[in-house]
Design an enzyme around this catalytic site. Structure first.
Site, PDB file in Angstrom:
ATOM      1  N   GLU A 163       0.815  -1.219   0.000  1.00 31.15           N
ATOM      2  CA  GLU A 163       0.000   0.000   0.000  1.00 31.15           C
ATOM      3  C   GLU A 163       0.849   1.270   0.000  1.00 31.15           C
ATOM      4  O   GLU A 163       0.331   2.355  -0.278  1.00 31.15           O
ATOM      5  CB  GLU A 163      -0.904   0.012   1.241  1.00 31.15           C
ATOM      6  CG  GLU A 163      -1.977  -1.062   1.263  1.00 31.15           C
ATOM      7  CD  GLU A 163      -3.108  -0.808   0.280  1.00 31.15           C
ATOM      8  OE1 GLU A 163      -3.129   0.286  -0.323  1.00 31.15           O
ATOM      9  OE2 GLU A 163      -3.954  -1.696   0.112  1.00 31.15           O
TER      10      GLU A 163
ATOM     11  N   GLU B 117       7.631 -22.085   6.990  1.00 28.24           N
ATOM     12  CA  GLU B 117       7.936 -21.266   8.169  1.00 28.24           C
ATOM     13  C   GLU B 117       8.874 -21.961   9.150  1.00 28.24           C
ATOM     14  O   GLU B 117       9.395 -21.331  10.069  1.00 28.24           O
ATOM     15  CB  GLU B 117       6.654 -20.878   8.892  1.00 28.24           C
ATOM     16  CG  GLU B 117       5.943 -22.024   9.592  1.00 28.24           C
ATOM     17  CD  GLU B 117       4.718 -21.539  10.349  1.00 28.24           C
ATOM     18  OE1 GLU B 117       4.748 -21.608  11.583  1.00 28.24           O
ATOM     19  OE2 GLU B 117       3.750 -21.097   9.703  1.00 28.24           O
TER      20      GLU B 117
END
Length: 307
Positions: free
Chosen positions: A90, A121
């Site tokens: 953004e 992960e």
């Protein structure tokens, strides 16, 4: 790590506890389920408020990094990684910054944004490699995001970042977490057990999103990306944003839509430059030089001209 050891570790985490307020949630009608969720969500801003001093310290480090050409790097797995990528993505349209100024890394790579990448992960080496791939330097700030505070991918990344002298920040939702012990700064909002046990995309994810909003928004304001409370560095890349740019010029200067559109056409939709020209009467080259002399701070450039 054995299953028994992992279970034992999870049992120690606040974020993995059972919430006594929602033990009956499976018996409730829709309206009451939603009310329970909403009640729990209301506790999140209070938890974030308690860690504002730590958030402020992180913002100051990020601003210092930006001022010397450094970057902000988010890294996480699952929901935490996705939130980091979202916040990073953004920044270019909101603040007209280069796409590599704020970077979001997720365990498993871009495919993990939509699909679970099994085991990604669990490998600290992947965290180190991800930072090497973007050529991390000592001028950068790395924010490791992990609700549990024990995600190996994030641990590997933070350890590597520290080894080369980058500033490190840990964002977790458990006190005294592993990553908090590694990082230079720790942000640890404790929102308590989730509505559904262990579903940390809920309150914990909301807390992380609020804090990521604060990190980038405050940092961008501090480097001159706003005038008053207006997004004067917005990148007008579609019809909605072109209209927003016009409205911002009108709000900042009190001019008409026609005048705003005229000056924006002159500047190629550079909102900050258009406002400066409209308020001061400067020509485009004079205004561009004034902004540069003011370090990109519009208020400072206006004050210098009108003093």
């Amino acid at each position: 790590m054995t299953e028994q050891r992992l279970i034992s570790e999870l049992e120690q985490l606040v974020s993995e506890g059972r919430n006594p307020n929602t033990m009956h949630i499976d018996l409730l009608p829709t309206f009451d389920i939603l009310r329970e969720i909403n009640y729990e969500d209301q506790t999140v801003p209070t938890a974030v408020e308690k860690v504002i001093p730590a958030i402020a310290a992180a913002v100051n480090q990020i601003v210092a990094a930006f001022q010397k050409g450094g970057r902000l790097i988010y890294m996480g797995a699952g929901t935490s990684g996705r939130l980091g990528v979202l916040d990073a993505s953004e920044c270019p349209p909101t603040f007209s910054v280069p796409p590599d100024m704020v970077i979001g890394l997720i365990a498993g790579g871009p495919e993990a944004l939509q699909n679970s990448i099994e085991g990604a992960e669990d490998d600290p080496e992947q965290g180190r490699q991800a930072l090497q791939d973007i050529k991390l330097t000592a001028s950068d700030v790395v924010v490791g995001i992990a609700v549990s505070g024990r995600t190996p991918y994030v641990i590997g990344g933070l350890n590597y970042a520290k080894s080369i002298g980058a500033v490190t920040v840990a964002l977790s939702c458990n006190p005294n977490s592993v990553i908090a012990g590694i990082a230079d700064l720790a942000i640890s909002p404790v929102v308590g057990p989730e509505i559904l046990t262990g579903s940390t995309r809920l309150k914990s994810g909301t807390a992380q999103k609020l804090i990521l909003n604060m990190l980038t928004t405050a940092s961008m304001i501090r480097i001159g990306k706003s005038y008053q409370n207006l997004m004067v560095d917005v990148h007008a890349s579609n019809k909605k944003l072109v209209a927003r740019a016009t409205r911002i010029v009108m709000q900042a200067t009190g001019c008409t839509q026609g005048d705003a559109r005229r000056v924006l056409d002159q500047t190629g939709n550079d909102v900050k430059l258009a406002i400066l020209m409209e308020i001061t009467g400067m020509g485009i080259e004079e205004a561009r030089a004034a902004l540069q002399n003011a370090g990109g701070f519009l208020r400072k450039a206006i004050s210098a001209k009108t003093a």
